[in-house]
Design a protein around this motif. Structure first.
Motif, PDB file in Angstrom:
ATOM      1  N   ILE A  41      34.082  39.703  52.097  1.00  0.00           N
ATOM      2  CA  ILE A  41      34.062  40.274  50.513  1.00  0.00           C
ATOM      3  C   ILE A  41      34.153  41.759  50.612  1.00  0.00           C
ATOM      4  O   ILE A  41      34.986  42.051  49.768  1.00  0.00           O
ATOM      5  CB  ILE A  41      32.737  39.694  49.943  1.00  0.00           C
ATOM      6  CG1 ILE A  41      32.761  38.023  49.736  1.00  0.00           C
ATOM      7  CG2 ILE A  41      32.639  40.165  48.372  1.00  0.00           C
ATOM      8  CD1 ILE A  41      33.888  37.491  49.240  1.00  0.00           C
ATOM      9  N   ASP A  42      33.434  42.546  51.355  1.00  0.00           N
ATOM     10  CA  ASP A  42      33.410  44.046  51.287  1.00  0.00           C
ATOM     11  C   ASP A  42      34.756  44.372  51.718  1.00  0.00           C
ATOM     12  O   ASP A  42      35.283  45.235  51.225  1.00  0.00           O
ATOM     13  CB  ASP A  42      32.282  44.461  52.111  1.00  0.00           C
ATOM     14  CG  ASP A  42      31.132  44.333  51.574  1.00  0.00           C
ATOM     15  OD1 ASP A  42      30.896  43.955  50.256  1.00  0.00           O
ATOM     16  OD2 ASP A  42      29.860  44.086  52.293  1.00  0.00           O
ATOM     17  N   SER A  43      35.543  43.823  52.752  1.00  0.00           N
ATOM     18  CA  SER A  43      36.549  44.166  53.273  1.00  0.00           C
ATOM     19  C   SER A  43      37.780  43.898  52.305  1.00  0.00           C
ATOM     20  O   SER A  43      38.770  44.774  52.005  1.00  0.00           O
ATOM     21  CB  SER A  43      36.883  43.371  54.447  1.00  0.00           C
ATOM     22  OG  SER A  43      35.921  43.736  55.504  1.00  0.00           O
ATOM     23  N   ILE A 162      43.512  31.643  40.327  1.00  0.00           N
ATOM     24  CA  ILE A 162      42.125  30.958  40.060  1.00  0.00           C
ATOM     25  C   ILE A 162      41.725  30.180  41.319  1.00  0.00           C
ATOM     26  O   ILE A 162      40.537  30.248  41.897  1.00  0.00           O
ATOM     27  CB  ILE A 162      42.574  29.720  38.821  1.00  0.00           C
ATOM     28  CG1 ILE A 162      42.809  30.584  37.676  1.00  0.00           C
ATOM     29  CG2 ILE A 162      41.313  28.820  39.031  1.00  0.00           C
ATOM     30  CD1 ILE A 162      43.104  29.715  36.624  1.00  0.00           C
ATOM     31  N   ALA A 163      42.737  29.720  42.315  1.00  0.00           N
ATOM     32  CA  ALA A 163      42.498  28.944  43.475  1.00  0.00           C
ATOM     33  C   ALA A 163      41.853  29.722  44.537  1.00  0.00           C
ATOM     34  O   ALA A 163      40.863  29.437  45.082  1.00  0.00           O
ATOM     35  CB  ALA A 163      43.833  28.006  43.930  1.00  0.00           C
ATOM     36  N   ILE A 164      42.390  31.072  44.673  1.00  0.00           N
ATOM     37  CA  ILE A 164      41.956  31.995  45.718  1.00  0.00           C
ATOM     38  C   ILE A 164      40.459  32.131  45.500  1.00  0.00           C
ATOM     39  O   ILE A 164      39.488  32.410  46.373  1.00  0.00           O
ATOM     40  CB  ILE A 164      42.775  33.125  45.868  1.00  0.00           C
ATOM     41  CG1 ILE A 164      42.306  33.868  47.278  1.00  0.00           C
ATOM     42  CG2 ILE A 164      42.535  34.234  44.703  1.00  0.00           C
ATOM     43  CD1 ILE A 164      43.033  32.752  48.423  1.00  0.00           C
ATOM     44  N   CYS A 165      40.148  32.626  44.157  1.00  0.00           N
ATOM     45  CA  CYS A 165      38.699  32.756  43.808  1.00  0.00           C
ATOM     46  C   CYS A 165      37.929  31.673  44.111  1.00  0.00           C
ATOM     47  O   CYS A 165      36.769  31.767  44.699  1.00  0.00           O
ATOM     48  CB  CYS A 165      38.564  32.881  42.264  1.00  0.00           C
ATOM     49  SG  CYS A 165      39.465  34.550  41.955  1.00  0.00           S
ATOM     50  N   ALA A 166      38.163  30.517  44.001  1.00  0.00           N
ATOM     51  CA  ALA A 166      37.399  29.206  44.198  1.00  0.00           C
ATOM     52  C   ALA A 166      37.313  29.342  45.846  1.00  0.00           C
ATOM     53  O   ALA A 166      36.276  28.775  46.333  1.00  0.00           O
ATOM     54  CB  ALA A 166      38.084  27.955  43.786  1.00  0.00           C
ATOM     55  N   HIS A 215      35.174  42.164  43.860  1.00  0.00           N
ATOM     56  CA  HIS A 215      34.248  43.344  43.515  1.00  0.00           C
ATOM     57  C   HIS A 215      33.044  42.800  42.663  1.00  0.00           C
ATOM     58  O   HIS A 215      32.016  43.220  42.937  1.00  0.00           O
ATOM     59  CB  HIS A 215      35.136  44.121  42.596  1.00  0.00           C
ATOM     60  CG  HIS A 215      36.048  45.246  43.110  1.00  0.00           C
ATOM     61  ND1 HIS A 215      37.212  44.785  43.623  1.00  0.00           N
ATOM     62  CD2 HIS A 215      35.840  46.631  43.407  1.00  0.00           C
ATOM     63  CE1 HIS A 215      37.914  45.885  44.342  1.00  0.00           C
ATOM     64  NE2 HIS A 215      37.004  46.868  43.992  1.00  0.00           N
ATOM     65  N   LEU A 216      33.146  41.514  42.081  1.00  0.00           N
ATOM     66  CA  LEU A 216      32.180  41.147  41.264  1.00  0.00           C
ATOM     67  C   LEU A 216      31.310  40.314  42.219  1.00  0.00           C
ATOM     68  O   LEU A 216      30.001  40.609  42.242  1.00  0.00           O
ATOM     69  CB  LEU A 216      32.652  40.039  40.109  1.00  0.00           C
ATOM     70  CG  LEU A 216      31.540  39.139  39.443  1.00  0.00           C
ATOM     71  CD1 LEU A 216      30.886  40.109  38.774  1.00  0.00           C
ATOM     72  CD2 LEU A 216      32.315  38.154  38.793  1.00  0.00           C
ATOM     73  N   LEU A 217      31.953  39.553  43.199  1.00  0.00           N
ATOM     74  CA  LEU A 217      31.159  38.935  44.190  1.00  0.00           C
ATOM     75  C   LEU A 217      30.148  39.874  44.947  1.00  0.00           C
ATOM     76  O   LEU A 217      29.114  39.594  45.385  1.00  0.00           O
ATOM     77  CB  LEU A 217      31.878  38.088  45.013  1.00  0.00           C
ATOM     78  CG  LEU A 217      31.242  36.866  45.812  1.00  0.00           C
ATOM     79  CD1 LEU A 217      30.476  35.954  44.459  1.00  0.00           C
ATOM     80  CD2 LEU A 217      32.336  35.894  46.283  1.00  0.00           C
ATOM     81  N   SER A 218      30.753  40.891  45.470  1.00  0.00           N
ATOM     82  CA  SER A 218      30.282  41.936  46.349  1.00  0.00           C
ATOM     83  C   SER A 218      28.833  42.357  45.453  1.00  0.00           C
ATOM     84  O   SER A 218      27.949  42.694  45.967  1.00  0.00           O
ATOM     85  CB  SER A 218      31.217  42.987  46.625  1.00  0.00           C
ATOM     86  OG  SER A 218      30.334  43.870  47.332  1.00  0.00           O
TER      87      SER A 218
END
Length: 315
Positions: A41-43, A162-166, A215-218
Motif C-alpha cells: 500500500i505504501d509503495s 473499482i475492481a482494483i480497489c477491491a 492513500h486513503l488505505l495507508s
C-alpha cells in the motif's frame, strides 16, 4: 535485496494474481497474510506528483527508489504471470471441479481471518463493531445480483478502477466485483484473447483507481490500525458466503459463447445439493481440501517468520 528475496516476492505476487482471477477470493488477503500488505500500500501510494516530477526530469534512479521500484516490480511481475497463465486454468477448475476448488478457498479464507485477528492490538467494542460492519458489507456484496452493463470504453475504465480497489482489500474480491458489474467474462475473454485495446483501457482505470485509493488505505492503517484491520477481517469472514462449496442455482444467464452460466446462487447443505442435482456432494474431498487450504496459509505464515528471522540475523 538478494535474488532469493526477489524470488519470494514474485511468488507472493503469483499467489495474489491467482486469487485475483477467482470471483470470491481476494489478492489483498494473500498480501495480508504473506506480510507484504502495508509495504504494498505504501509503495503504491508513493506514486505521486513528486514521483512524476522525478520521472519527467529523468532522475530515474531517484524515481525508482522513491516508488520502492524493486519491491513493486517483483510483486507486479508475479501478479501478471498468474493472471495471464492461470485465467483459463481457473475458469476450467471452477467449471469442472467446483466443489474442490471452493472448499480449498474456504479453508484459505478461514485461516487468513484467524491470522489477521492476531494483528489486532486490543479487542474492544469499537473493533468488534468494525468487524461486524465488514461482515455485513462483504455478505451483502456476495448476495448482490450481477447486472447487465455496456462494453463501452468509459465503463471498462470505471470497472478497472473499482475492481482494483477491491482487489487490494482483504476479503473483497476484485474478480467478484467485476462479476457484479457484468464484466468478469468480458475481461477474462480479453485476457485469453490478448485483446490489447480492452486490456489497456482496463489497466489505465486500474492504475488511476489503485493510486488514489492507496492513500486513503495507508492513512487508515497508520491512524486507525486496529479498527481498519478488524474491518478487513470482517470483509474476509463475510466473503465466506461466496465460497461455500454447495450451491443451488436460482437464475441463469447466457454468456458470450452462447452457453448457460449460473447468475444467482444460494448456499445449501451437501444433502440438499445431492437431492437437487443428483450429483455426489464429494464431502470427503471437500473436507480434505478445506484442511489443506487452511494449513497452507499457516505454512506460508511460518515460512514468512523464518525468512524474516534469517533476514534479521543477516542484518
Amino acid at each position: 535485496m538478494k535474488f532469493h528475496q526477489y524470488l519470494i516476492l514474485t511468488l507472493k505476487g503469483c499467489a495474489m494474481g491467482m486469487a485475483d482471477v477467482v470471483p470470491g477470493v481476494s489478492g489483498g488477503t494473500i498480501a495480508f497474510i504473506s506480510g507484504i500488505y502495508e509495504e504494498l500500500i505504501d509503495s503504491i501510494k508513493s506514486i505521486n506528483m513528486q514521483a512524476l516530477k522525478l520521472l519527467f526530469t529523468f532522475r530515474l534512479a531517484e524515481f525508482w527508489r522513491h516508488i520502492n521500484g524493486r519491491f513493486l516490480c517483483a510483486v507486479l511481475l508475479g501478479i501478471a504471470i498468474s493472471i495471464f497463465s492461470l485465467a483459463r486454468l481457473m475458469t476450467y477448475l471452477l467449471t469442472h471441479h467446483t466443489i474442490a476448488i471452493w472448499s480449498f478457498f474456504f479453508g484459505l479464507i478461514v485461516a487468513s481471518a484467524l491470522l489477521v485477528a492476531q494483528q489486532v492490538g486490543k479487542w474492544n467494542v469499537q473493533n468488534v463493531l468494525s468487524m461486524l460492519v465488514g461482515v455485513v458489507v462483504a455478505w451483502w456484496i456476495t448476495i448482490a445480483s450481477p447486472t447487465e452493463t455496456p462494453d463501452t470504453w468509459w465503463f471498462i475504465l470505471l470497472s478497472g478502477a473499482i475492481a482494483i480497489c477491491a482487489m487490494i482489500l482483504p476479503g473483497i474480491s476484485g474478480a467478484f466485483i467485476l462479476l457484479l458489474l457484468g464484466k468478469y467474462q468480458f475481461i477474462m475473454q480479453a485476457v485469453g484473447d490478448l485483446n490489447i485495446p480492452v486490456l489497456l483501457t482496463f489497466a489505465v482505470g486500474a492504475v488511476a483507481g489503485i493510486i488514489s485509493f492507496s492513500h486513503l488505505l495507508s492513512w487508515l492503517l497508520k491512524h486507525w490500525h486496529d479498527i481498519t484491520v478488524t474491518l478487513l477481517m470482517g470483509f474476509m469472514l463475510g466473503s465466506l458466503n461466496k465460497v461455500w462449496p454447495w450451491k443451488e442455482v436460482t437464475e441463469m444467464y447466457v454468456d458470450s459463447h452462447g452457453e448457460l452460466q449460473p447468475l444467482v446462487e444460494r448456499n445449501v447443505l451437501p444433502g440438499r445439493f445431492e437431492a437437487l442435482t443428483q450429483l455426489d456432494a464429494q464431502v470427503a474431498e471437500a473436507v480434505v481440501l478445506c484442511i489443506v487450504g487452511f494449513l497452507l496459509i499457516y505454512a506460508i505464515e511460518l515460512a514468512g517468520r523464518i525468512i524474516m528471522k534469517r533476514q534479521g540475523k543477516e542484518e
